[in-house]
Design a protein around this motif. Sequence first.
Motif: not given
Length: 62
Positions: A39-57
Amino acid sequence: MMRWGRKVKQQREHLRHAEAALEHEVERERRVDAVVSRHEMSRRRNHFGESIEIAMGKRRHA
């Protein structure tokens, strides 16, 4: 003398039950730890993915 033998037998039986319960608890804890780490790994991956998406708009709409 018979009562002492019975008491020893009861104590052994109690110890056997306690050991079995401990083994069960250790196995359960191991499974829970595995689920929590996934669950923690999934949360980290999801958070990282969201950060990239926010940065890319490209914020996802959930």
